[in-house]
Motif scaffolding. Sequence first.
Motif, mmCIF file in Angstrom:
data_model
loop_
_atom_site.group_PDB
_atom_site.id
_atom_site.type_symbol
_atom_site.label_atom_id
_atom_site.label_comp_id
_atom_site.label_asym_id
_atom_site.label_seq_id
_atom_site.Cartn_x
_atom_site.Cartn_y
_atom_site.Cartn_z
ATOM 1 N N GLY A 1 -0.681 -13.209 3.857
ATOM 2 C CA GLY A 1 -1.168 -14.423 4.502
ATOM 3 C C GLY A 1 -1.331 -15.621 3.596
ATOM 4 N N LEU A 2 -0.776 -15.590 2.392
ATOM 5 C CA LEU A 2 -1.041 -16.652 1.407
ATOM 6 C C LEU A 2 -0.121 -17.876 1.475
ATOM 7 C CD1 LEU A 2 -1.915 -14.353 -1.609
ATOM 8 C CD2 LEU A 2 -3.478 -15.893 -0.406
ATOM 9 N N PRO A 3 1.185 -17.740 1.799
ATOM 10 C CA PRO A 3 2.062 -18.922 1.754
ATOM 11 C C PRO A 3 1.586 -20.132 2.564
ATOM 12 C CG PRO A 3 3.397 -16.952 1.844
ATOM 13 C CD PRO A 3 1.975 -16.514 2.041
ATOM 14 N N PRO A 4 1.018 -19.968 3.766
ATOM 15 C CA PRO A 4 0.557 -21.157 4.488
ATOM 16 C C PRO A 4 -0.577 -21.896 3.789
ATOM 17 C CG PRO A 4 0.814 -19.295 5.989
ATOM 18 C CD PRO A 4 0.904 -18.746 4.596
ATOM 19 N N LEU A 5 -1.286 -21.212 2.903
ATOM 20 C CA LEU A 5 -2.412 -21.827 2.189
ATOM 21 C C LEU A 5 -1.983 -22.460 0.873
ATOM 22 C CD1 LEU A 5 -5.046 -18.966 2.706
ATOM 23 C CD2 LEU A 5 -4.649 -20.976 4.138
ATOM 24 N N ALA B 1 0.832 -1.205 0.000
ATOM 25 C CA ALA B 1 0.000 0.000 0.000
ATOM 26 C C ALA B 1 0.866 1.254 0.000
ATOM 27 C CB ALA B 1 -0.910 -0.009 1.227
ATOM 28 N N LEU B 2 0.237 2.412 -0.145
ATOM 29 C CA LEU B 2 0.943 3.681 -0.069
ATOM 30 C C LEU B 2 1.636 3.808 1.285
ATOM 31 C CD1 LEU B 2 1.539 6.486 -1.329
ATOM 32 C CD2 LEU B 2 -0.542 7.308 -0.197
ATOM 33 N N GLY B 3 2.904 4.184 1.266
ATOM 34 C CA GLY B 3 3.670 4.306 2.493
ATOM 35 C C GLY B 3 4.337 3.024 2.926
ATOM 36 N N GLY B 4 4.020 1.907 2.250
ATOM 37 C CA GLY B 4 4.644 0.629 2.579
ATOM 38 C C GLY B 4 5.867 0.383 1.722
ATOM 39 N N ASN B 5 6.376 -0.833 1.793
ATOM 40 C CA ASN B 5 7.526 -1.215 0.966
ATOM 41 C C ASN B 5 7.571 -2.728 0.847
ATOM 42 O OD1 ASN B 5 8.954 -2.223 3.357
ATOM 43 N ND2 ASN B 5 9.343 -0.074 3.844
ATOM 44 N N ALA B 6 8.500 -3.202 0.044
ATOM 45 C CA ALA B 6 8.612 -4.639 -0.205
ATOM 46 C C ALA B 6 8.896 -5.405 1.080
ATOM 47 C CB ALA B 6 9.703 -4.897 -1.244
ATOM 48 N N GLN B 7 9.742 -4.846 1.933
ATOM 49 C CA GLN B 7 10.114 -5.530 3.173
ATOM 50 C C GLN B 7 8.909 -5.692 4.096
ATOM 51 O OE1 GLN B 7 13.562 -6.325 3.209
ATOM 52 N NE2 GLN B 7 12.870 -7.840 4.684
ATOM 53 N N GLN B 8 8.043 -4.701 4.124
ATOM 54 C CA GLN B 8 6.845 -4.787 4.954
ATOM 55 C C GLN B 8 5.972 -5.964 4.539
ATOM 56 O OE1 GLN B 8 3.958 -1.837 4.058
ATOM 57 N NE2 GLN B 8 2.588 -2.368 5.738
ATOM 58 N N ILE B 9 5.807 -6.158 3.233
ATOM 59 C CA ILE B 9 4.996 -7.275 2.757
ATOM 60 C C ILE B 9 5.697 -8.600 3.029
ATOM 61 C CG2 ILE B 9 3.948 -8.345 0.727
ATOM 62 C CD1 ILE B 9 2.551 -5.785 1.748
ATOM 63 N N ALA B 10 7.011 -8.649 2.837
ATOM 64 C CA ALA B 10 7.749 -9.898 3.053
ATOM 65 C C ALA B 10 7.746 -10.311 4.518
ATOM 66 C CB ALA B 10 9.184 -9.748 2.549
ATOM 67 N N ASN B 11 7.829 -9.338 5.419
ATOM 68 C CA ASN B 11 7.921 -9.634 6.851
ATOM 69 C C ASN B 11 6.608 -9.484 7.583
ATOM 70 O OD1 ASN B 11 10.670 -10.057 6.513
ATOM 71 N ND2 ASN B 11 11.224 -7.979 7.095
ATOM 72 N N GLY B 12 5.666 -8.761 6.999
ATOM 73 C CA GLY B 12 4.434 -8.434 7.697
ATOM 74 C C GLY B 12 4.629 -7.185 8.535
ATOM 75 N N GLY B 13 3.592 -6.368 8.641
ATOM 76 C CA GLY B 13 3.683 -5.159 9.437
ATOM 77 C C GLY B 13 2.707 -4.115 8.944
ATOM 78 N N GLY B 14 2.452 -3.118 9.781
ATOM 79 C CA GLY B 14 1.519 -2.068 9.402
ATOM 80 C C GLY B 14 0.108 -2.572 9.196
ATOM 81 N N GLY B 15 -0.260 -3.614 9.950
ATOM 82 C CA GLY B 15 -1.604 -4.175 9.820
ATOM 83 C C GLY B 15 -1.752 -5.186 8.703
#
Length: 352
Positions: free
Chosen positions: A89-93, A69-83
Amino acid sequence: MKFSKIALLALSCVTSVLGARSPGCGKTPTIRNGQYTTTVNGKQREYIVRLPDNYDRNFAYRLVFTFHALGGNAQQIANGGGGTLAWYGLPPLMTGNNSAIFISPNGLNQGWANTGGEDITFVDNMVRTIENDLCVEQSLRFATGFSYGGAMSYSWACSRPDQVRAISVLSSAVLSGCNGGTQPVAYYHQHGTRDSVLSISMGRQMRDRFVQNNGCTPLSPEPQPNGGRSTKTEYRNCLPGKPVTWVIFDGDHNPSQQDQGSNTPFAPGNTWEFWRQFQADGSSNPNPNPDPGNPQTTLITTSRAPEPTNAPAPGPTAPRWGQCGGQGWNGPTVCVSGTACTRLNDYYHQCL
């Protein structure tokens, strides 16, 4: 007769493309888990790769782009964060024969303005690089994202409908453009009725483009949450393999909305339920028990998550992900509890 022969020839060509394995199949990979760079329009762009456990160079995997999202970055998605859950949440599925190669790209200025189509070119470069090195089933490319990330997923579907199998848009609007946007793509979208950042009317605008492109029967009246419960609508009469699913909930701008009594956001499960119907040949497994007497099937899921117990600061407050400042801004400048007003540029400050 001549037209029929041409049509059949075109169809056979499309089928062969849809079922293709990438050039990287069988190669010893040089791409591993980690961050990589590419150059687009003279600018260095970064992305993070996550390979399945025990990657097999001879097995063709799904390819999933996860846009922040706006204000986020690749690392945030890879590690989780900012809600946001890691990789939404897809890899476990997505395990076993449904495993995927996940890509988390970095947007410019922490967003996806896609100026002059440069972000689409960035995706083109990533697809080419990854598939030349890794084994990908080229008929099973997917994208998802929240807010600006959903807009980028949508833009990719508009611009490259022959390259993306399905997208999952979480509370978004047309922010990254829609070059083309006339061809069908399997489409999932969820949105809150009280979204104070990107109104639900903006989400409906996105959805309706693919309702039309996919040949689905429009809805009247609009689906609504039922007693505070989210409502899932699977559109009827869509083109084969081009379904549209719409989920509406009574909530705000949130990538991780939960059902009441659950600690698990429903976006990952809904997204995977939508994506897993697609097969490597480009076909899909339709709903085995359709309702022939109804132009659409509306399913009620469990209730949305309870509202946070933290009391907001007195006076108007901006929600998480909402704007809280910037030149010319006349709205609230105090963020909801648990977030802080963060300056992204002179014109846009956001509650993160």
